[in-house]
Structures are given as C-alpha cells and as structure tokens.
Motif scaffolding. Sequence first.
Motif, PDB file in Angstrom:
ATOM      1  N   LEU A  56      -5.053  -2.710  -0.537  1.00  0.00           N
ATOM      2  CA  LEU A  56      -4.186  -1.772  -1.236  1.00  0.00           C
ATOM      3  C   LEU A  56      -3.827  -0.598  -0.331  1.00  0.00           C
ATOM      4  O   LEU A  56      -4.691  -0.044   0.361  1.00  0.00           O
ATOM      5  CB  LEU A  56      -4.886  -1.256  -2.498  1.00  0.00           C
ATOM      6  N   ASP A  57      -2.552  -0.208  -0.332  1.00  0.00           N
ATOM      7  CA  ASP A  57      -2.101   0.970   0.406  1.00  0.00           C
ATOM      8  C   ASP A  57      -2.308   2.188  -0.498  1.00  0.00           C
ATOM      9  O   ASP A  57      -1.521   2.440  -1.421  1.00  0.00           O
ATOM     10  CB  ASP A  57      -0.623   0.807   0.778  1.00  0.00           C
ATOM     11  N   TRP A  58      -3.355   2.950  -0.221  1.00  0.00           N
ATOM     12  CA  TRP A  58      -3.725   4.066  -1.091  1.00  0.00           C
ATOM     13  C   TRP A  58      -2.764   5.248  -0.977  1.00  0.00           C
ATOM     14  O   TRP A  58      -2.815   6.164  -1.796  1.00  0.00           O
ATOM     15  CB  TRP A  58      -5.152   4.509  -0.806  1.00  0.00           C
ATOM     16  N   SER A  59      -1.864   5.222   0.009  1.00  0.00           N
ATOM     17  CA  SER A  59      -0.854   6.281   0.070  1.00  0.00           C
ATOM     18  C   SER A  59       0.193   6.102  -1.024  1.00  0.00           C
ATOM     19  O   SER A  59       1.010   7.003  -1.258  1.00  0.00           O
ATOM     20  CB  SER A  59      -0.174   6.297   1.445  1.00  0.00           C
ATOM     21  N   ALA A 112      -2.434  13.332 -14.398  1.00  0.00           N
ATOM     22  CA  ALA A 112      -1.866  11.986 -14.504  1.00  0.00           C
ATOM     23  C   ALA A 112      -2.147  11.202 -13.238  1.00  0.00           C
ATOM     24  O   ALA A 112      -2.490  11.758 -12.190  1.00  0.00           O
ATOM     25  CB  ALA A 112      -0.355  12.068 -14.750  1.00  0.00           C
ATOM     26  N   VAL A 113      -1.975   9.894 -13.347  1.00  0.00           N
ATOM     27  CA  VAL A 113      -2.172   9.010 -12.212  1.00  0.00           C
ATOM     28  C   VAL A 113      -1.092   7.930 -12.219  1.00  0.00           C
ATOM     29  O   VAL A 113      -0.670   7.475 -13.283  1.00  0.00           O
ATOM     30  CB  VAL A 113      -3.584   8.360 -12.249  1.00  0.00           C
ATOM     31  N   MET A 114      -0.628   7.558 -11.043  1.00  0.00           N
ATOM     32  CA  MET A 114       0.248   6.393 -10.890  1.00  0.00           C
ATOM     33  C   MET A 114      -0.311   5.534  -9.766  1.00  0.00           C
ATOM     34  O   MET A 114      -0.512   6.012  -8.652  1.00  0.00           O
ATOM     35  CB  MET A 114       1.687   6.780 -10.562  1.00  0.00           C
ATOM     36  N   LEU A 115      -0.557   4.271 -10.089  1.00  0.00           N
ATOM     37  CA  LEU A 115      -1.014   3.305  -9.100  1.00  0.00           C
ATOM     38  C   LEU A 115       0.117   2.316  -8.859  1.00  0.00           C
ATOM     39  O   LEU A 115       0.548   1.616  -9.779  1.00  0.00           O
ATOM     40  CB  LEU A 115      -2.273   2.581  -9.599  1.00  0.00           C
ATOM     41  N   SER A 116       0.609   2.278  -7.628  1.00  0.00           N
ATOM     42  CA  SER A 116       1.680   1.350  -7.282  1.00  0.00           C
ATOM     43  C   SER A 116       1.268   0.560  -6.052  1.00  0.00           C
ATOM     44  O   SER A 116       0.319   0.913  -5.348  1.00  0.00           O
ATOM     45  CB  SER A 116       2.992   2.104  -7.031  1.00  0.00           C
ATOM     46  N   ARG A 117       1.998  -0.546  -5.806  1.00  0.00           N
ATOM     47  CA  ARG A 117       1.699  -1.333  -4.620  1.00  0.00           C
ATOM     48  C   ARG A 117       2.968  -1.978  -4.086  1.00  0.00           C
ATOM     49  O   ARG A 117       3.884  -2.295  -4.837  1.00  0.00           O
ATOM     50  CB  ARG A 117       0.594  -2.353  -4.880  1.00  0.00           C
ATOM     51  N   ASP A 118       2.952  -2.188  -2.768  1.00  0.00           N
ATOM     52  CA  ASP A 118       4.146  -2.672  -2.080  1.00  0.00           C
ATOM     53  C   ASP A 118       3.860  -3.988  -1.357  1.00  0.00           C
ATOM     54  O   ASP A 118       4.363  -4.220  -0.259  1.00  0.00           O
ATOM     55  CB  ASP A 118       4.630  -1.617  -1.082  1.00  0.00           C
ATOM     56  N   ASP A 119       3.053  -4.845  -1.976  1.00  0.00           N
ATOM     57  CA  ASP A 119       2.693  -6.106  -1.328  1.00  0.00           C
ATOM     58  C   ASP A 119       3.235  -7.327  -2.070  1.00  0.00           C
ATOM     59  O   ASP A 119       2.802  -8.450  -1.827  1.00  0.00           O
ATOM     60  CB  ASP A 119       1.178  -6.221  -1.171  1.00  0.00           C
ATOM     61  N   GLY A 164       8.736  -3.833  -5.424  1.00  0.00           N
ATOM     62  CA  GLY A 164       7.634  -2.901  -5.523  1.00  0.00           C
ATOM     63  C   GLY A 164       7.113  -2.922  -6.950  1.00  0.00           C
ATOM     64  O   GLY A 164       7.840  -3.264  -7.884  1.00  0.00           O
ATOM     65  N   TRP A 165       5.851  -2.504  -7.136  1.00  0.00           N
ATOM     66  CA  TRP A 165       5.246  -2.695  -8.444  1.00  0.00           C
ATOM     67  C   TRP A 165       4.410  -1.489  -8.844  1.00  0.00           C
ATOM     68  O   TRP A 165       3.613  -0.972  -8.045  1.00  0.00           O
ATOM     69  CB  TRP A 165       4.357  -3.931  -8.433  1.00  0.00           C
ATOM     70  N   VAL A 166       4.587  -1.030 -10.089  1.00  0.00           N
ATOM     71  CA  VAL A 166       3.745   0.017 -10.667  1.00  0.00           C
ATOM     72  C   VAL A 166       2.737  -0.657 -11.575  1.00  0.00           C
ATOM     73  O   VAL A 166       3.105  -1.259 -12.582  1.00  0.00           O
ATOM     74  CB  VAL A 166       4.581   1.036 -11.464  1.00  0.00           C
ATOM     75  N   ARG A 167       1.483  -0.571 -11.210  1.00  0.00           N
ATOM     76  CA  ARG A 167       0.425  -1.196 -12.010  1.00  0.00           C
ATOM     77  C   ARG A 167      -0.011  -0.294 -13.151  1.00  0.00           C
ATOM     78  O   ARG A 167      -0.250  -0.760 -14.264  1.00  0.00           O
ATOM     79  CB  ARG A 167      -0.771  -1.542 -11.121  1.00  0.00           C
ATOM     80  N   ASN A 168      -0.143   1.000 -12.875  1.00  0.00           N
ATOM     81  CA  ASN A 168      -0.585   1.953 -13.896  1.00  0.00           C
ATOM     82  C   ASN A 168       0.204   3.251 -13.782  1.00  0.00           C
ATOM     83  O   ASN A 168       0.423   3.755 -12.682  1.00  0.00           O
ATOM     84  CB  ASN A 168      -2.070   2.296 -13.748  1.00  0.00           C
ATOM     85  N   LEU A 169       0.591   3.782 -14.924  1.00  0.00           N
ATOM     86  CA  LEU A 169       1.149   5.136 -15.019  1.00  0.00           C
ATOM     87  C   LEU A 169       0.561   5.745 -16.285  1.00  0.00           C
ATOM     88  O   LEU A 169       0.900   5.352 -17.397  1.00  0.00           O
ATOM     89  CB  LEU A 169       2.670   5.103 -15.095  1.00  0.00           C
TER      90      LEU A 169
END
Length: 307
Positions: free
Chosen positions: A207-210, A224-231, A236-241
């Motif tokens: 996971l790219d933590w940046s 708040a938190v947003m977890l996204s990933r670019d793999d 691109g994908w937002v897993r959690n917001l």
Amino acid sequence: MLTVRPAGPGDAADICALLNAVDLIEIGRPETDLHEVEADLRHPEMDLARDSWLAFEGGRLVAYAALWCDGEPGRIDTDHYVLPAHQDAGERLLALVEARARERARADGAALAVLHLNLNTAPTFETRRLTARGWRRVRRHQVMARPLSPAADPLPVPPPGLTLRDCRAEEDRQRAHALVEETFAEHFDHTPRSYRQWLDDLDAVHLDWSLVWIASLAGHGDAAVMLSRDDRAAMGWVRNLGVRKELRGRGIASHLLRHAFGVYAARGRDTLGLGVDTLNETGALALYEAHGMHLHYAVDTWEATLC
C-alpha cells in the motif's frame, strides 16, 4: 467430468482469469487484478486447504469459492464465481461452502452460521438456485466512478481550520486504523479488526501510504480519514472515507473527496471509484452523486442462516 480441489497460491493466475471472465459478462470489462487474488490467497486468516474450492470441467477452471470468518463466531463471508454454462458446478461449490460454514460455526461454539455473499445484481450464477437454498437479498451496494482530468480537478483549497496529513509515519497509520474503526462502527457488516488484522486485510506491504490521509480540524483534533489506493489497473480506488460522527456536515468529506480527485488526476488517472451502501444513513450516496460520481455497477449482499 467435474473435479473439485482446494485452491493454492499457484492457482492465482487461473483464478484471476476466471474472475475477469465473470467481470466481462457482468460489468462489461475485466477489472480484477492479479495482485488482489494473490493477496487473498496468502492472507494469514485464509485456510486454503479447508476453506477454498476450485471446480474443473474438462480440465478448465469453471468455478471458484472461498470462505472466511474474521468477526464474531458464526458470522462468515464467502466468495463465489462461476461461468454461466456451469451452474451445477457453481451449486456444488455453494453446497461445500454451506457445509464448511456449519462446521466452522460449530467449532467456534455458535448455534448458527450466518453467511454473507456479495454478487453483482445480474450475476453469472442463477439466483433462483440461491433462493431455493434459503438465501435472501439483504443489502445493496453501488460501485460509483467519476472521470478525472487535471484541468477539471485541481487540488482544492481546504476550508478554514482543516489540514491534511498522509500516513507514511507509523503513528499515523495506527491513527488511521483507529479512525476507520470509529467512523465505520455503525455501518452494515462492519467487523472490528485489530491493527495487525487491518494491515493484513489491506495487504499493507504493497500500500502507498502517501495516498491515505487524515483530516484534522482546529479545536477538534483528527476528524476524518480517507484510505485510497492506486494499484488497480481499471481506476484509482477509495476504500474508506469516514468522518467522526460529531463532525459530520462540515464539508470535511467533500474536501477529502475533491482532494482525492485532484491527487489522482495529477497522477495521470482518468477515473476514481469507490463502493457505497445505498442505505448508508450518513448520506454518503448523495454526497458522491453531488460530486459527479455515477453508478458503475451494483452488488447485492445475499444472506443465509444455517443451523
């Protein structure tokens, strides 16, 4: 002739090909990446020998199923994929899933096994076979997507008092986990996870933590938190917001979403996607629609209660 055996790590490419064949039928294009399948097969909580099944006809892989239990005893999730011309193979694997679920529930001291299965709203498996076995639809999720471009999606200016930081530091990763647990605690089907379990679920070593952000609001701390990933190859994908309950309605989620649009557009992505529960009481679906996200495809959660 139908043959069935457990899956192994060496089957990842064949399973990925099967899932993409199903994707092509259900959503019009393949969207399963090999690394996703590999991560599932090496997950430390997955007992492949007892909790996964591959069905072959004429040497060809035509169906795949797996189950796992990462929540309260008796609460079990399952995957199930089958090519349309091989319904009997799909039902054979479903029966094996149900038998194993009963066994797992008994071993965990639960009186009942409650299974959840997510399927496209127009799946390759005949849903009449599910209903005949006592399964029922209990929820619907939508996969939403939005086109991106650098011109249309500049990085937004944050509202007064709001700051963002990424999670490259270990202490921020732990804080992101705590915020996900807090903000998703009341969501349908949320299963509390320890920090280590959460990292395993994320395949965090890749996971790219940046691309994981925590929003802080002056006078209120981390909000708040947003977890996204670019793999993912497709988008691109937002897993959690998630926004803390007492701080919702202040535009924080909107800013995080627009921030993600800007970041991913600058990275050269032309699409950003996410999944949303259509009955989410926080108004998430309306938020995403208001920001130009549209339905890509929908998924039904099916449930079976077995004794």
